[in-house]
Design an enzyme around this catalytic site. Structure first.
Site, PDB file in Angstrom:
ATOM      1  N   CYS A 151     -17.448  -2.107  -2.249  1.00 42.69           N
ATOM      2  CA  CYS A 151     -17.302  -2.893  -1.023  1.00 42.69           C
ATOM      3  C   CYS A 151     -18.102  -4.188  -1.133  1.00 42.69           C
ATOM      4  O   CYS A 151     -19.314  -4.209  -0.917  1.00 42.69           O
ATOM      5  CB  CYS A 151     -17.759  -2.096   0.194  1.00 42.69           C
ATOM      6  SG  CYS A 151     -17.542  -3.026   1.734  1.00 42.69           S
TER       7      CYS A 151
ATOM      8  N   CYS B 166     -20.058  -5.278   2.083  1.00 41.17           N
ATOM      9  CA  CYS B 166     -21.310  -4.542   2.283  1.00 41.17           C
ATOM     10  C   CYS B 166     -22.359  -4.964   1.257  1.00 41.17           C
ATOM     11  O   CYS B 166     -23.540  -5.095   1.593  1.00 41.17           O
ATOM     12  CB  CYS B 166     -21.059  -3.037   2.213  1.00 41.17           C
ATOM     13  SG  CYS B 166     -20.086  -2.409   3.615  1.00 41.17           S
TER      14      CYS B 166
END
Length: 180
Positions: free
Chosen positions: A131, A134
């Protein structure tokens, strides 16, 4: 089971993984809680029971119960956030980024360990889970808290090695080729 027992199970085609696993076991660039919480969170993120068991046995003696719980929580909350925010990041329809996530994630605000430890563990798990949104978010918090790029790189290196250990063990479980 320990990290040494995992290394013993790695076949010759994973010699580099075995050597890298030795390197992180002996790495002392991170503080004890930071290092062992990082390894445990990454082990959870591999979703490999054998890796998790070995790292849990290796790491738990070095962690207070609250730190162990925080490492487990980092992997768990990132399992949710990494799916959601990877979708938001990758979806062509950018309207999803304007909608409230409606995900409970109070553990991030009060993890029971220093925020930099939890953020570092979350960043490493986010690297395993792929991700980018993130990763960027956790990196920003860490850099603002004066965490060095070397420390961040070390965490991601640990994540890569622990993930590759899980993959090597899975590959080693295949039957031997008839050509062998």
């Amino acid at each position: 089971m320990s990290i040494d027992s995992l290394k013993d199970k790695l076949p010759d085609f994973a010699k580099d993984v075995r050597l890298n696993l030795s390197n992180i076991a002996n790495d002392d660039t991170l503080g004890e809680q930071t290092k062992y919480g990082l390894m445990l969170a990454c082990a959870v993120a591999t979703r490999n029971a054998e890796v998790l068991k070995a790292f849990d046995q290796e790491c738990t003696p070095h962690l207070a119960p609250a730190a162990r719980d925080a490492a487990l929580a980092a992997a768990t909350i990132m399992a949710m956030n990494n799916v959601y925010y990877r979708f938001v990041h990758l979806a062509s329809n950018k309207a999803y980024g304007t909608l409230p996530a409606k995900l409970r994630m109070n553990i991030i605000g009060n993890p029971g360990v220093p925020k930099t430890d939890f953020e570092l563990w979350s960043l490493a798990v986010s690297a395993i889970n792929g991700c980018g949104m993130c990763i960027d978010s956790h990196e920003k918090v860490l850099l603002n808290a004066d965490t060095t790029q070397d420390t961040i790189q070390t965490a991601v290196r640990f994540a890569a090695i622990i993930q590759s250990t899980a993959v090597a063990l899975e590959a080693a479980s295949l039957p031997v080729s008839a050509a062998s």
